[in-house]
Design a protein around this motif. Structure first.
Motif, PDB file in Angstrom:
ATOM      1  N   ALA A 134      44.395  29.346  42.312  1.00 54.08           N
ATOM      2  CA  ALA A 134      42.948  29.585  42.302  1.00 54.08           C
ATOM      3  C   ALA A 134      42.632  30.786  41.413  1.00 54.08           C
ATOM      4  CB  ALA A 134      42.446  29.820  43.716  1.00 54.08           C
ATOM      5  N   ILE A 135      41.691  30.605  40.503  1.00 53.74           N
ATOM      6  CA  ILE A 135      41.288  31.648  39.553  1.00 53.74           C
ATOM      7  C   ILE A 135      39.793  31.905  39.690  1.00 53.74           C
ATOM      8  CG2 ILE A 135      41.040  32.238  37.099  1.00 53.74           C
ATOM      9  CD1 ILE A 135      43.937  32.129  37.867  1.00 53.74           C
TER      10      ILE A 135
ATOM     11  N   GLU B  96      47.164  23.103  33.316  1.00 59.27           N
ATOM     12  CA  GLU B  96      47.994  24.316  33.393  1.00 59.27           C
ATOM     13  C   GLU B  96      48.242  24.739  34.839  1.00 59.27           C
ATOM     14  OE1 GLU B  96      49.514  25.812  31.036  1.00 59.27           O
ATOM     15  OE2 GLU B  96      48.547  25.098  29.187  1.00 59.27           O
ATOM     16  N   GLY B  97      47.789  23.914  35.785  1.00 53.80           N
ATOM     17  CA  GLY B  97      47.996  24.238  37.196  1.00 53.80           C
ATOM     18  C   GLY B  97      47.038  25.286  37.716  1.00 53.80           C
ATOM     19  N   LEU B  98      45.833  25.336  37.135  1.00 52.81           N
ATOM     20  CA  LEU B  98      44.851  26.338  37.511  1.00 52.81           C
ATOM     21  C   LEU B  98      43.573  25.674  38.031  1.00 52.81           C
ATOM     22  CD1 LEU B  98      45.144  28.615  34.329  1.00 52.81           C
ATOM     23  CD2 LEU B  98      46.435  28.816  36.469  1.00 52.81           C
ATOM     24  N   ALA B  99      43.010  26.244  39.071  1.00 52.73           N
ATOM     25  CA  ALA B  99      41.706  25.816  39.585  1.00 52.73           C
ATOM     26  C   ALA B  99      40.744  26.966  39.331  1.00 52.73           C
ATOM     27  CB  ALA B  99      41.790  25.487  41.072  1.00 52.73           C
ATOM     28  N   VAL B 100      39.948  26.843  38.279  1.00 55.60           N
ATOM     29  CA  VAL B 100      39.109  27.947  37.811  1.00 55.60           C
ATOM     30  C   VAL B 100      37.692  27.811  38.339  1.00 55.60           C
ATOM     31  CG1 VAL B 100      38.191  29.141  35.775  1.00 55.60           C
ATOM     32  CG2 VAL B 100      40.517  28.198  35.731  1.00 55.60           C
TER      33      VAL B 100
ATOM     34  N   ALA C  67      37.929  41.343  42.489  1.00 58.91           N
ATOM     35  CA  ALA C  67      37.032  40.266  42.905  1.00 58.91           C
ATOM     36  C   ALA C  67      37.091  39.104  41.927  1.00 58.91           C
ATOM     37  CB  ALA C  67      35.595  40.778  43.014  1.00 58.91           C
ATOM     38  N   SER C  68      37.393  39.387  40.662  1.00 60.47           N
ATOM     39  CA  SER C  68      37.625  38.363  39.645  1.00 60.47           C
ATOM     40  C   SER C  68      38.980  38.619  39.012  1.00 60.47           C
ATOM     41  CB  SER C  68      36.535  38.392  38.571  1.00 60.47           C
ATOM     42  OG  SER C  68      35.302  37.926  39.077  1.00 60.47           O
ATOM     43  N   ASP C  69      39.651  37.531  38.662  1.00 52.22           N
ATOM     44  CA  ASP C  69      40.956  37.661  38.002  1.00 52.22           C
ATOM     45  C   ASP C  69      40.800  37.849  36.499  1.00 52.22           C
ATOM     46  OD1 ASP C  69      42.442  37.006  40.487  1.00 52.22           O
ATOM     47  OD2 ASP C  69      41.457  35.061  40.206  1.00 52.22           O
ATOM     48  N   PHE C  70      39.829  37.136  35.920  1.00 49.44           N
ATOM     49  CA  PHE C  70      39.537  37.219  34.494  1.00 49.44           C
ATOM     50  C   PHE C  70      38.032  37.412  34.309  1.00 49.44           C
ATOM     51  CE2 PHE C  70      43.254  34.456  34.817  1.00 49.44           C
ATOM     52  CZ  PHE C  70      44.089  34.883  33.791  1.00 49.44           C
ATOM     53  N   ALA C  71      37.650  37.917  33.142  1.00 49.71           N
ATOM     54  CA  ALA C  71      36.231  37.969  32.782  1.00 49.71           C
ATOM     55  C   ALA C  71      36.110  37.942  31.266  1.00 49.71           C
ATOM     56  CB  ALA C  71      35.552  39.216  33.341  1.00 49.71           C
TER      57      ALA C  71
ATOM     58  N   VAL D 264      41.815  40.812  32.057  1.00 48.20           N
ATOM     59  CA  VAL D 264      42.518  40.313  33.237  1.00 48.20           C
ATOM     60  C   VAL D 264      42.801  41.463  34.184  1.00 48.20           C
ATOM     61  CG1 VAL D 264      44.824  40.569  32.204  1.00 48.20           C
ATOM     62  CG2 VAL D 264      44.467  38.892  34.014  1.00 48.20           C
ATOM     63  N   ASN D 265      42.788  41.171  35.461  1.00 49.31           N
ATOM     64  CA  ASN D 265      43.160  42.155  36.469  1.00 49.31           C
ATOM     65  C   ASN D 265      44.654  42.464  36.313  1.00 49.31           C
ATOM     66  OD1 ASN D 265      44.483  42.467  39.378  1.00 49.31           O
ATOM     67  ND2 ASN D 265      42.439  43.374  39.434  1.00 49.31           N
ATOM     68  N   PRO D 266      45.043  43.741  36.189  1.00 49.05           N
ATOM     69  CA  PRO D 266      46.448  44.060  35.914  1.00 49.05           C
ATOM     70  C   PRO D 266      47.403  43.639  37.023  1.00 49.05           C
ATOM     71  CG  PRO D 266      45.148  46.072  36.270  1.00 49.05           C
ATOM     72  CD  PRO D 266      44.184  44.941  36.153  1.00 49.05           C
ATOM     73  N   ALA D 267      46.973  43.709  38.275  1.00 50.86           N
ATOM     74  CA  ALA D 267      47.850  43.284  39.365  1.00 50.86           C
ATOM     75  C   ALA D 267      48.096  41.777  39.296  1.00 50.86           C
ATOM     76  CB  ALA D 267      47.238  43.667  40.714  1.00 50.86           C
ATOM     77  N   PHE D 268      47.038  41.017  38.988  1.00 47.19           N
ATOM     78  CA  PHE D 268      47.188  39.563  38.846  1.00 47.19           C
ATOM     79  C   PHE D 268      48.127  39.248  37.691  1.00 47.19           C
ATOM     80  CE2 PHE D 268      46.104  35.463  37.067  1.00 47.19           C
ATOM     81  CZ  PHE D 268      46.019  34.642  38.180  1.00 47.19           C
ATOM     82  N   ALA D 269      47.960  39.949  36.562  1.00 46.75           N
ATOM     83  CA  ALA D 269      48.796  39.691  35.381  1.00 46.75           C
ATOM     84  C   ALA D 269      50.264  39.986  35.674  1.00 46.75           C
ATOM     85  CB  ALA D 269      48.306  40.534  34.206  1.00 46.75           C
TER      86      ALA D 269
END
Length: 352
Positions: free
Chosen positions: A41-42, A69-73, A92-96, A236-241
């Motif tokens: 989940a993204i 790519e196996g992502l649910a955005v 709160a968001s993984d990417f922006a 991108v959120n650094p922890a997520f990356a």
């Protein structure tokens, strides 16, 4: 002797049971391994409501590139780049998708979280001054002594001091009229100001849609007057990356694929964009998209070096231009702002 024979029989039986376990359990285990994994989940934030500038992401979603790519955005909209950056910083968001120059300002503050961009969509920023030729403005030098409408939270005006200095223009001679973004185009259309600051693919297209003749509009793009700023970029959120680097790589591959589709099929992309806008106009978004592709995405640098990356020397110069109107507590470097480690190799970034 009988005891030895009994022990031998037990050993043979144990071996047969073990072999049966391998044979019997192996296929089941194989089936379990082949079962599709649940998608990751993204949460993805745009820094504004959807328009043609978001076409690459919309096409990636509509054509199933994210899911491949196996992502649910899931996409949401923030109220400007500062808010979108804050969402990513907070997790709160993984990417922006944000204005990379606002990210430079964010990282120039003491103690700022180490948010980085991982993909540049707009190789040239869309910053522009849109003027009426009938008001005597044909080139940037004509802006002296004129009235410029500047909307609240407009990011383009923040690089105006550097642009004016670079082009020998007396910035103090240009009167800035603070306005609401909602009336930016109407007041220029009505002749209440001589020009407005904004994005070329938004203001200029909106004005033509309002009936201002195209031959009366002077679109003075910052990039044509020495501004080296890049534009919208994916952060991108650094922890997520750190936790899911392959998901970051997959997200960027899907975005590159979506960009290719938007360039090859602009009419289809405009349909997809307009369908996601309340009362959206397909023709208006198509004109926006074509402007974005030609002016901001498909530049000479991108044709040569591929999409998504930066030229480090140019980026350092753009940071210096940001500094003309922003006091860094600590000047960031290009390496502080941009991380190219998630990008595919060049042959995966070339735009045909």
């Amino acid at each position: 002797m009988r005891a030895i024979r009994t022990q031998a029989i037990r050993s043979i039986l144990a071996s047969l049971i073990g072999l049966c376990g391998i044979v019997c359990l192996g296929p089941n285990r194989g089936l379990a391994a082949d079962e599709p994994k649940p998608p990751i989940a993204i949460q993805f934030s745009l820094d504004r409501p959807i328009d043609a500038g978001a076409a690459p992401f919309i096409m990636a979603s509509a054509r199933g590139l994210f899911s491949a790519e196996g992502l649910a955005v899931a996409t949401n909209s923030a109220n400007g780049s500062p808010e979108a950056i804050a969402r990513v910083a907070a997790g709160a968001s993984d990417f922006a998708l944000v204005d990379i120059n606002e990210l430079i300002r964010f990282r120039g503050k003491a103690g700022a979280p180490p948010i980085k961009a991982v993909f540049v969509l707009f190789n040239k920023s869309a910053y522009a001054i849109v003027a009426r030729k009938s008001r005597g403005i044909h080139a940037l030098s004509d802006i002296e002594g004129k009235t410029l409408g500047v909307a609240d939270s407009d990011l383009s005006i923040r690089l105006w001091p550097a642009l004016a200095q670079q082009n020998g223009i007396k910035a103090a001679s240009v009167k800035q009229n603070k306005i609401s973004a909602a009336v930016r185009e109407p007041i220029l259309s009505a002749g209440q100001v001589d020009a407005v600051a904004g994005f070329s693919y938004l203001s200029a297209v909106n004005l033509r849609d309002r009936g201002v003749p195209a031959d009366d509009l002077a679109v003075l793009r910052y990039a044509d007057y020495g501004c080296e700023a890049y534009g919208f970029a994916v952060i991108v959120n650094p922890a997520f990356a750190a936790k899911r680097p392959e998901a970051v790589k997959g997200f960027l591959r899907a975005v590159i694929g979506g960009t290719q589709l938007a360039i090859r099929e602009p009419e289809r992309a405009a349909d997809e964009v307009a369908s996601r806008i309340d009362g959206g106009s397909r023709d208006l978004e198509l004109e926006r998209l074509r402007t974005v592709i030609s002016d901001n995405i498909l530049t000479g640098e991108v044709k040569h070096n591929g999409i998504g990356g930066i030229d480090t020397a140019r980026f350092e110069r753009s940071i210096d231009q940001v500094a003309e109107d922003f006091k860094f507590q600590k000047r960031p470097t290009a390496a502080d702002i941009f991380d190219d480690s998630f990008l595919p190799p060049l042959n995966g970034r070339l735009i045909n």
